[in-house]
Structure formats: structure tokens, C-alpha cells
Scaffold this motif. Structure first.
Motif, PDB file in Angstrom:
ATOM      1  N   ASP A 154      -6.613  10.827  -9.651  1.00 29.22           N
ATOM      2  CA  ASP A 154      -6.602  12.251 -10.005  1.00 29.22           C
ATOM      3  C   ASP A 154      -6.469  13.176  -8.797  1.00 29.22           C
ATOM      4  O   ASP A 154      -7.065  14.253  -8.756  1.00 29.22           O
ATOM      5  N   VAL A 155      -5.685  12.749  -7.804  1.00 29.68           N
ATOM      6  CA  VAL A 155      -5.377  13.622  -6.671  1.00 29.68           C
ATOM      7  C   VAL A 155      -4.400  14.680  -7.180  1.00 29.68           C
ATOM      8  O   VAL A 155      -3.469  14.376  -7.935  1.00 29.68           O
ATOM      9  N   ALA A 156      -4.594  15.922  -6.765  1.00 32.68           N
ATOM     10  CA  ALA A 156      -3.794  17.043  -7.285  1.00 32.68           C
ATOM     11  C   ALA A 156      -2.307  16.854  -7.043  1.00 32.68           C
ATOM     12  O   ALA A 156      -1.491  17.115  -7.921  1.00 32.68           O
ATOM     13  N   ASN A 157      -1.914  16.407  -5.850  1.00 35.20           N
ATOM     14  CA  ASN A 157      -0.504  16.210  -5.529  1.00 35.20           C
ATOM     15  C   ASN A 157      -0.333  14.826  -4.894  1.00 35.20           C
ATOM     16  O   ASN A 157      -0.405  14.694  -3.673  1.00 35.20           O
ATOM     17  N   PRO A 158      -0.075  13.793  -5.710  1.00 36.48           N
ATOM     18  CA  PRO A 158       0.011  12.427  -5.180  1.00 36.48           C
ATOM     19  C   PRO A 158       1.131  12.224  -4.162  1.00 36.48           C
ATOM     20  O   PRO A 158       0.976  11.475  -3.210  1.00 36.48           O
ATOM     21  N   GLU A 159       2.254  12.904  -4.360  1.00 34.71           N
ATOM     22  CA  GLU A 159       3.370  12.761  -3.420  1.00 34.71           C
ATOM     23  C   GLU A 159       3.007  13.322  -2.047  1.00 34.71           C
ATOM     24  O   GLU A 159       3.335  12.732  -1.020  1.00 34.71           O
ATOM     25  N   LEU A 160       2.335  14.446  -2.030  1.00 32.27           N
ATOM     26  CA  LEU A 160       1.896  15.027  -0.767  1.00 32.27           C
ATOM     27  C   LEU A 160       0.851  14.139  -0.091  1.00 32.27           C
ATOM     28  O   LEU A 160       0.854  13.978   1.136  1.00 32.27           O
ATOM     29  N   ALA A 161      -0.010  13.532  -0.873  1.00 32.82           N
ATOM     30  CA  ALA A 161      -1.016  12.624  -0.319  1.00 32.82           C
ATOM     31  C   ALA A 161      -0.359  11.399   0.304  1.00 32.82           C
ATOM     32  O   ALA A 161      -0.766  10.939   1.382  1.00 32.82           O
ATOM     33  N   THR A 162       0.703  10.876  -0.316  1.00 29.78           N
ATOM     34  CA  THR A 162       1.432   9.748   0.250  1.00 29.78           C
ATOM     35  C   THR A 162       2.127  10.143   1.545  1.00 29.78           C
ATOM     36  O   THR A 162       2.116   9.394   2.523  1.00 29.78           O
ATOM     37  N   THR A 163       2.704  11.324   1.570  1.00 28.00           N
ATOM     38  CA  THR A 163       3.319  11.824   2.796  1.00 28.00           C
ATOM     39  C   THR A 163       2.271  11.982   3.888  1.00 28.00           C
ATOM     40  O   THR A 163       2.517  11.659   5.058  1.00 28.00           O
ATOM     41  N   VAL A 177       0.838  -1.205   0.000  1.00 30.23           N
ATOM     42  CA  VAL A 177       0.000   0.000   0.000  1.00 30.23           C
ATOM     43  C   VAL A 177       0.870   1.252   0.000  1.00 30.23           C
ATOM     44  O   VAL A 177       0.634   2.181  -0.774  1.00 30.23           O
ATOM     45  N   PHE A 178       1.889   1.279   0.853  1.00 31.54           N
ATOM     46  CA  PHE A 178       2.762   2.449   0.868  1.00 31.54           C
ATOM     47  C   PHE A 178       3.570   2.564  -0.426  1.00 31.54           C
ATOM     48  O   PHE A 178       3.792   3.657  -0.925  1.00 31.54           O
ATOM     49  N   TYR A 179       3.998   1.431  -0.976  1.00 31.36           N
ATOM     50  CA  TYR A 179       4.790   1.453  -2.204  1.00 31.36           C
ATOM     51  C   TYR A 179       3.982   1.990  -3.391  1.00 31.36           C
ATOM     52  O   TYR A 179       4.480   2.778  -4.185  1.00 31.36           O
ATOM     53  N   TYR A 180       2.724   1.561  -3.489  1.00 30.57           N
ATOM     54  CA  TYR A 180       1.894   1.945  -4.627  1.00 30.57           C
ATOM     55  C   TYR A 180       0.943   3.105  -4.336  1.00 30.57           C
ATOM     56  O   TYR A 180       0.153   3.479  -5.193  1.00 30.57           O
ATOM     57  N   SER A 181       1.009   3.683  -3.147  1.00 32.68           N
ATOM     58  CA  SER A 181       0.046   4.731  -2.804  1.00 32.68           C
ATOM     59  C   SER A 181       0.159   5.952  -3.720  1.00 32.68           C
ATOM     60  O   SER A 181      -0.864   6.525  -4.099  1.00 32.68           O
ATOM     61  N   THR A 182       1.356   6.323  -4.103  1.00 26.22           N
ATOM     62  CA  THR A 182       1.502   7.465  -5.012  1.00 26.22           C
ATOM     63  C   THR A 182       0.851   7.170  -6.354  1.00 26.22           C
ATOM     64  O   THR A 182       0.174   8.033  -6.928  1.00 26.22           O
ATOM     65  N   THR A 183       1.023   5.953  -6.848  1.00 28.39           N
ATOM     66  CA  THR A 183       0.389   5.550  -8.104  1.00 28.39           C
ATOM     67  C   THR A 183      -1.130   5.531  -7.964  1.00 28.39           C
ATOM     68  O   THR A 183      -1.849   5.972  -8.870  1.00 28.39           O
ATOM     69  N   ILE A 184      -1.618   5.029  -6.832  1.00 29.81           N
ATOM     70  CA  ILE A 184      -3.066   4.990  -6.599  1.00 29.81           C
ATOM     71  C   ILE A 184      -3.619   6.411  -6.574  1.00 29.81           C
ATOM     72  O   ILE A 184      -4.653   6.701  -7.189  1.00 29.81           O
ATOM     73  N   PHE A 185      -2.927   7.310  -5.885  1.00 32.97           N
ATOM     74  CA  PHE A 185      -3.387   8.695  -5.831  1.00 32.97           C
ATOM     75  C   PHE A 185      -3.297   9.371  -7.194  1.00 32.97           C
ATOM     76  O   PHE A 185      -4.147  10.177  -7.552  1.00 32.97           O
ATOM     77  N   TYR A 186      -2.283   9.038  -7.959  1.00 27.06           N
ATOM     78  CA  TYR A 186      -2.162   9.590  -9.311  1.00 27.06           C
ATOM     79  C   TYR A 186      -3.330   9.119 -10.182  1.00 27.06           C
ATOM     80  O   TYR A 186      -3.938   9.913 -10.907  1.00 27.06           O
ATOM     81  N   GLU A 187      -3.630   7.826 -10.112  1.00 30.68           N
ATOM     82  CA  GLU A 187      -4.745   7.273 -10.895  1.00 30.68           C
ATOM     83  C   GLU A 187      -6.094   7.816 -10.431  1.00 30.68           C
ATOM     84  O   GLU A 187      -7.046   7.866 -11.204  1.00 30.68           O
ATOM     85  N   LEU A 215      -0.360  10.203   4.215  1.00 32.31           N
ATOM     86  CA  LEU A 215      -0.669   8.866   4.706  1.00 32.31           C
ATOM     87  C   LEU A 215       0.311   8.438   5.792  1.00 32.31           C
ATOM     88  O   LEU A 215      -0.075   7.822   6.781  1.00 32.31           O
ATOM     89  N   GLY A 216       1.574   8.750   5.603  1.00 32.97           N
ATOM     90  CA  GLY A 216       2.571   8.442   6.622  1.00 32.97           C
ATOM     91  C   GLY A 216       2.295   9.172   7.923  1.00 32.97           C
ATOM     92  O   GLY A 216       2.422   8.602   9.013  1.00 32.97           O
TER      93      GLY A 216
END
Length: 126
Positions: free
Chosen positions: A22-31, A10-20, A33-34
């Protein structure tokens, strides 16, 4: 128990999931999550003694299963329903929250309760 929960995936693919999704900033969304994981872990440690470890662990595994099922459904139905993007973000967040309440924190306390003092360091290493 922690590895079987799938939290690493989940953590490994979370940026990809957020990108898919259409989250505005997937990297920030993954951060984020942490940060949610850390905050919920602190809450879980306090709540663990009140609710009981076995009950909390059981409920967290049920929540993890439901979140993974919801995540799978959101992936399958994404081409057909626009709101599945929000569902996938919700499901990933659910996985993090239920992990933090169960396998994320309880496993470290259970080892200390199961093994006698002279064997705890070996059990934790194993």
C-alpha cells in the motif's frame, strides 16, 4: 555471486511488493530503490578499503540473508499483522543496501586482484 544474490528478482518485483504494501506511488518507490542502490554503491567503494573486502562481503551476505528472511516473514504474516507492510518495504530496502555493499561492488574489484594483468580482460568477459 551477483546472480545468486537474487537482486534481479527484487528489482523486478519491487513495484509489486510496494503495491501490495500500500505504498502511495509504487513506481516512484522502485525508482527510489535504484537511487539508493547507486548512492550506497559509492559509499561502499570508499568503505571497502577501510573494512576489508572479505569482511565486507561476509557481512553483506549475512545482511542479505536476514533481509530475505524478514521479507519472507512479512509476506507470510501480512494477513495477520497490519505493520507487515512496513516490514516488507524495510526488508526490500535492506536487500538493496546489503547488495550494494557486497556482491554489487566487490566482485568487480576482486577479479582485478585475483588475475594477472594479461588475463583480466578474459576473466571479466567470462
Amino acid at each position: 555471486m551477483m546472480q545468486f544474490s537474487g537482486i534481479d528478482a527484487v528489482f523486478y518485483y519491487s513495484t509489486t511488493i510496494f503495491y501490495e504494501a500500500d505504498v502511495a506511488n509504487p513506481e516512484l518507490a522502485t525508482t527510489s530503490l535504484g537511487l539508493v542502490n547507486v548512492a550506497i554503491t559509492f559509499a561502499a567503494v570508499k568503505y571497502m578499503d577501510v573494512a576489508g573486502r572479505k569482511k565486507l562481503l561476509t557481512m553483506s551476505w549475512i545482511g542479505l540473508m536476514a533481509s530475505y528472511l524478514l521479507l519472507t516473514i512479512s509476506f507470510v504474516w501480512k494477513p495477520y499483522y497490519d505493520f507487515m507492510d512496513s516490514v516488507s518495504v524495510l526488508a526490500v530496502t535492506g536487500v538493496i543496501i546489503f547488495f550494494a555493499f557486497g556482491p554489487g561492488c566487490i566482485v568487480w574489484f576482486i577479479i582485478a586482484e585475483i588475475f594477472p594483468l594479461y588475463a583480466r580482460d578474459t576473466a571479466m568477459s567470462a
